[in-house]
Scaffold this motif. Structure first.
Motif, mmCIF file in Angstrom:
data_model
loop_
_atom_site.group_PDB
_atom_site.id
_atom_site.type_symbol
_atom_site.label_atom_id
_atom_site.label_comp_id
_atom_site.label_asym_id
_atom_site.label_seq_id
_atom_site.Cartn_x
_atom_site.Cartn_y
_atom_site.Cartn_z
ATOM 1 N N GLU A 34 31.857 34.044 31.205
ATOM 2 C CA GLU A 34 30.866 34.534 32.163
ATOM 3 C C GLU A 34 31.257 34.144 33.577
ATOM 4 O O GLU A 34 31.931 33.130 33.793
ATOM 5 N N TYR A 35 30.800 34.961 34.535
ATOM 6 C CA TYR A 35 31.063 34.673 35.956
ATOM 7 C C TYR A 35 29.821 34.061 36.581
ATOM 8 O O TYR A 35 28.846 34.760 36.823
ATOM 9 N N ALA A 38 28.684 35.657 39.778
ATOM 10 C CA ALA A 38 28.794 37.117 39.685
ATOM 11 C C ALA A 38 27.964 37.814 40.739
ATOM 12 O O ALA A 38 26.836 37.429 41.014
ATOM 13 N N GLN A 150 34.541 39.697 40.005
ATOM 14 C CA GLN A 150 33.201 39.323 39.567
ATOM 15 C C GLN A 150 32.749 40.148 38.364
ATOM 16 O O GLN A 150 32.073 39.657 37.471
ATOM 17 N N SER A 151 33.133 41.401 38.361
ATOM 18 C CA SER A 151 32.815 42.281 37.231
ATOM 19 C C SER A 151 33.718 43.501 37.294
ATOM 20 O O SER A 151 34.144 43.914 38.374
ATOM 21 N N GLU A 153 34.693 47.333 34.813
ATOM 22 C CA GLU A 153 34.480 48.146 33.621
ATOM 23 C C GLU A 153 35.160 49.504 33.786
ATOM 24 O O GLU A 153 35.454 49.931 34.897
#
Length: 291
Positions: A34-35, A38, A150-151, A153
């Motif tokens: 997990e960040y 984030a 951070q994320s 997709e």
């Protein structure tokens, strides 16, 4: 008897300790996936331009199919939309921005939309990048190395049916237009002529709209999309001791909850067995009295 009881007690304590260790190790590994810092990405910019710009790509391949026990090869022309989202954060905003522009240039991608916001120390850059399908994966990997991710997709949607429906609608409108033009040449009342003209004009407008939509599917306009956000800020790095403390707090809390639940379950089962035992005893007494 005492040795058996001791053995069972040791085994029970071992399993309880093992459960605690498993929960602790799980929480440590989960913390790394997990960040903690984030970014809650603001998709307002991308939502605003979503309706005004779309990128589609195509993939041609052959597929075998069995019809009436005979092997046939079908040529498939798939239309699809592929979108990647990358949100990064860096304290070296200008340096990362230069790296970003360099990667975009090296991959011959184009910036379709751009938004810069914020003052120095709290800046934000958002880009909508169009890249050729064969260079999509390479650019995605390169952009994922900029700043602290951070994320991210990737989503892929099949658009073949939509493409076919647009073409079918276009063919249908062309046939209707041809029929109306043919009717117009036969003459008639002025009112009917005006209505025909209006109907033809309406169809022309629909055809223009379809032309724009189908234009997005043309091979020369084929792109995949990368939504990239770069936020300026200090990266929060978490030390090992802090991770251990957080994991330990969570493990103790979760472990105690599990023990309480287990205690209540065991207590409930014991109570039920006790009631059943009393009922059996009661039934045996009644039988003895009857006999």
């Amino acid at each position: 008897m005492k040795k058996t009881l001791k053995k069972r007690l040791k085994k029970g304590v071992f399993y309880l300790i093992l459960l605690f260790v498993i929960l602790f190790v799980f929480r440590i590994f989960y913390g790394y996936t997990e960040y903690p810092n984030a970014v809650v990405s603001s998709n307002t910019f991308f939502e605003e331009i979503a309706s005004s710009r779309v990128n589609y790509a195509s993939k041609k391949y052959k597929m075998k199919s069995s019809i009436n026990n005979s092997q046939n090869v079908i040529n498939v022309d798939q239309k699809y939309e592929k979108i990647a989202t990358v949100n990064t954060k860096s304290s070296e905003f200008e340096k990362e921005k230069k790296s970003l522009n360099k990667e975009i240039k090296n991959h011959e991608a184009i910036i379709q939309f751009e938004q810069n916001s914020g003052n120095k120390g709290n800046r934000k850059l958002q880009l909508l990048i169009g890249v050729q399908p064969e260079k999509f994966d390479s650019l995605y990997v390169s952009l994922s190395k900029i700043g602290k991710v951070q994320s991210k997709e990737i989503t892929k949607k099949d658009k073949t049916n939509e493409y076919k429906q647009l073409n079918a609608k276009k063919e249908s409108l062309l046939k209707i237009r041809s029929s109306l033009i043919e009717l117009k040449s036969k003459g008639g009342k002025i009112q009917e002529y005006i209505e025909l003209e209006n109907r033809i004009l309406s169809i022309e407008e629909e055809l223009q709209g379809l032309g724009v939509q189908l234009g997005n599917y043309d091979e020369e306009n084929e792109f995949c999309t990368i939504k990239f956000s770069l936020i300026e800020g200090i990266e929060n790095k978490i030390g090992l001791m802090h991770r251990i403390k957080v994991a330990l707090d969570w493990t103790v809390s979760t472990y105690m909850q599990l023990m309480i639940i287990l205690f209540f379950i065991v207590g409930l089962v014991y109570l039920i067995l006790l009631i059943l035992d009393k009922l059996n005893l009661f039934n045996s007494i009644i039988k003895n009295l009857n006999s």
